[in-house]
Design a protein around this motif. Structure first.
Motif, PDB file in Angstrom:
ATOM      1  N   GLY A 296      -0.453 -60.737 -24.394  1.00  0.00           N
ATOM      2  CA  GLY A 296      -0.272 -59.484 -23.693  1.00  0.00           C
ATOM      3  C   GLY A 296      -1.583 -58.799 -23.349  1.00  0.00           C
ATOM      4  O   GLY A 296      -2.671 -59.276 -23.676  1.00  0.00           O
ATOM      5  N   PRO A 297      -1.481 -57.631 -22.672  1.00  0.00           N
ATOM      6  CA  PRO A 297      -2.685 -56.926 -22.210  1.00  0.00           C
ATOM      7  C   PRO A 297      -3.426 -56.237 -23.350  1.00  0.00           C
ATOM      8  O   PRO A 297      -2.862 -55.987 -24.421  1.00  0.00           O
ATOM      9  N   ASN A 298      -4.695 -55.951 -23.102  1.00  0.00           N
ATOM     10  CA  ASN A 298      -5.487 -55.205 -24.068  1.00  0.00           C
ATOM     11  C   ASN A 298      -4.861 -53.838 -24.320  1.00  0.00           C
ATOM     12  O   ASN A 298      -4.163 -53.281 -23.470  1.00  0.00           O
ATOM     13  N   THR A 299      -5.117 -53.305 -25.494  1.00  0.00           N
ATOM     14  CA  THR A 299      -4.637 -51.971 -25.825  1.00  0.00           C
ATOM     15  C   THR A 299      -5.786 -51.157 -26.381  1.00  0.00           C
ATOM     16  O   THR A 299      -6.776 -51.704 -26.872  1.00  0.00           O
ATOM     17  N   GLU A 300      -5.662 -49.836 -26.295  1.00  0.00           N
ATOM     18  CA  GLU A 300      -6.712 -48.941 -26.775  1.00  0.00           C
ATOM     19  C   GLU A 300      -6.191 -48.097 -27.932  1.00  0.00           C
ATOM     20  O   GLU A 300      -5.001 -47.759 -27.982  1.00  0.00           O
ATOM     21  N   ILE A 301      -7.080 -47.761 -28.851  1.00  0.00           N
ATOM     22  CA  ILE A 301      -6.730 -46.850 -29.933  1.00  0.00           C
ATOM     23  C   ILE A 301      -7.859 -45.840 -30.112  1.00  0.00           C
ATOM     24  O   ILE A 301      -9.029 -46.135 -29.864  1.00  0.00           O
ATOM     25  N   LEU A 302      -7.490 -44.644 -30.523  1.00  0.00           N
ATOM     26  CA  LEU A 302      -8.445 -43.619 -30.893  1.00  0.00           C
ATOM     27  C   LEU A 302      -8.582 -43.600 -32.409  1.00  0.00           C
ATOM     28  O   LEU A 302      -7.588 -43.743 -33.127  1.00  0.00           O
ATOM     29  N   VAL A 303      -9.802 -43.436 -32.884  1.00  0.00           N
ATOM     30  CA  VAL A 303     -10.061 -43.335 -34.323  1.00  0.00           C
ATOM     31  C   VAL A 303     -10.377 -41.881 -34.640  1.00  0.00           C
ATOM     32  O   VAL A 303     -11.298 -41.290 -34.052  1.00  0.00           O
ATOM     33  N   MET A 304      -9.607 -41.283 -35.556  1.00  0.00           N
ATOM     34  CA  MET A 304      -9.802 -39.889 -35.944  1.00  0.00           C
ATOM     35  C   MET A 304     -10.095 -39.835 -37.445  1.00  0.00           C
ATOM     36  O   MET A 304      -9.546 -40.618 -38.229  1.00  0.00           O
ATOM     37  N   VAL A 305     -10.960 -38.903 -37.819  1.00  0.00           N
ATOM     38  CA  VAL A 305     -11.455 -38.827 -39.190  1.00  0.00           C
ATOM     39  C   VAL A 305     -11.165 -37.455 -39.782  1.00  0.00           C
ATOM     40  O   VAL A 305     -11.521 -36.423 -39.182  1.00  0.00           O
ATOM     41  N   GLU A 306     -10.531 -37.440 -40.940  1.00  0.00           N
ATOM     42  CA  GLU A 306     -10.352 -36.208 -41.700  1.00  0.00           C
ATOM     43  C   GLU A 306     -11.537 -36.031 -42.642  1.00  0.00           C
ATOM     44  O   GLU A 306     -11.927 -36.976 -43.336  1.00  0.00           O
ATOM     45  N   ALA A 307     -12.120 -34.828 -42.653  1.00  0.00           N
ATOM     46  CA  ALA A 307     -13.268 -34.549 -43.518  1.00  0.00           C
ATOM     47  C   ALA A 307     -12.848 -33.637 -44.664  1.00  0.00           C
ATOM     48  O   ALA A 307     -11.975 -32.770 -44.507  1.00  0.00           O
TER      49      ALA A 307
END
Length: 337
Positions: free
Chosen positions: A93-104
């Motif tokens: 299948g096609p490429n997919t994107e993800i966002l990385v979020m960080v809790e401090a």
């Protein structure tokens, strides 16, 4: 008419990083990390088919983010950082994107890492990390959070003319429900994969007295004026999110492929008419402001107020009031009686 918003609330579907680990590569055995720790060509696996959970986000006007009190994952009140945008290549299948979020934590150290997929991830599917970038992350989040119309949607102008959204230009004069005739300041376009939380919603012709099919982004709010309170909301003017109206018949999800989303911006947030029914225009907050290109600000300094104002147009209807198979029919009937 309107109120200044000190923080805007939104939510995304997120996994804890521990559920997404390197199966093969330089970081084998490690869970997803921040940009500085990532190595291209590492192969990741999602551990199970358990669904992601809702990460509530409060966006403040100084540009900072925190975790909203109503979140289902993460620590309410904690500082939240948007770290980077990743591109993953699955085995199929096609490429997919993800966002990385960080809790401090309170001392500024990493307390938790979350991945926010922009298309559904499949359990036990190998995903190869092919790109990791920091700069486009804010803009990608803004594009996914903006309320948008799809190509072909007809907007009512001040003259009564119906003009397709893709043909709208700055300076066009549009009829608004709340403040008469207003000039368009900007029209944006983004092309996104029409899957998961980004899949558009089709409101079929006449479902809510719309003159033609209306296709909008899932978080887009429509205004319904109730002559009679059919759903027990306790208010005449209602704002309902398109995704909360899905019933598998007159309102459906168009999942699959790609879609062209268009954003229409005024000096302030307004209710306009799209395919004959009232719907909101783009609202700028700290999450969605990056959807505007840099050249907009340099070419038009001071063109928009620092704080866009969201109008007080009606009651935001909770999903619980619409969780019934006849909700759309009742809203339509309420607007006619």
């Amino acid at each position: 008419m309107g109120q200044t918003v000190t923080a805007s609330l939104s939510s995304v579907q997120a996994y804890p990083a521990e559920r997404f680990r390197v199966e093969y590569g330089a970081n084998m055995g490690d869970s997803l990390g921040v940009l500085e720790d990532l190595v291209l060509d590492d192969i990741y696996l999602l551990d199970s088919a358990a669904p992601p959970r809702r990460l509530g986000i409060a966006a403040h006007h100084d540009g900072s983010l925190s975790i909203d009190d109503g979140t289902a994952i993460g620590t309410p009140g904690a500082v939240l950082h948007l770290d980077c945008l990743l591109t993953l290549m699955p085995d199929r299948g096609p490429n997919t994107e993800i966002l990385v979020m960080v809790e401090a934590d309170s001392e500024g150290y990493i307390a938790a890492i979350f991945l926010v997929p922009l298309a559904p991830l499949q359990a036990q599917m190998p995903y190869t990390l092919v790109k990791a970038e920091r700069e486009p992350a804010r803009r990608k989040l803004a594009q996914s959070a903006c309320v948008s119309f799809t190509r072909g949607t007809r907007i009512t102008l001040s003259t009564g003319e119906q003009r397709r959204i893709e043909d709208m230009r700055p300076g066009d004069r549009v009829l608004t429900r709340d403040d008469g005739i207003q000039e368009v300041r900007w029209v944006g376009q983004s092309t996104l994969r029409a899957v998961g939380d980004l899949a558009p919603i089709l409101i079929r012709k006449d479902a809510l007295n719309n003159s033609n099919d209306l296709i909008v982004s899932p978080s887009h709010r429509l205004m319904v004026y109730q002559r009679r309170d059919e759903i027990g909301a306790g208010a005449q003017e209602l704002l309902v999110r398109a995704r909360d109206l899905v019933n598998g018949g007159s309102v459906v999800v168009l999942d699959g492929g790609f879609t062209d989303y268009f954003q229409i911006l005024f000096d302030q947030h307004h209710i306009i008419y799209a395919e004959g029914i009232a719907a909101e225009s783009t609202f700028l907050d700290p999450v969605t402001r990056p959807v505007l290109p840099d050249e907009f600000w340099t070419a038009r300094p001071g063109f928009l107020p620092d704080s866009h104002r969201r109008g007080a147009y009606g009651l935001d209807v909770s999903r619980s009031l619409l969780d019934r198979p006849d909700a759309v029919r009742l809203l339509k009937r309420a607007s006619l009686r």
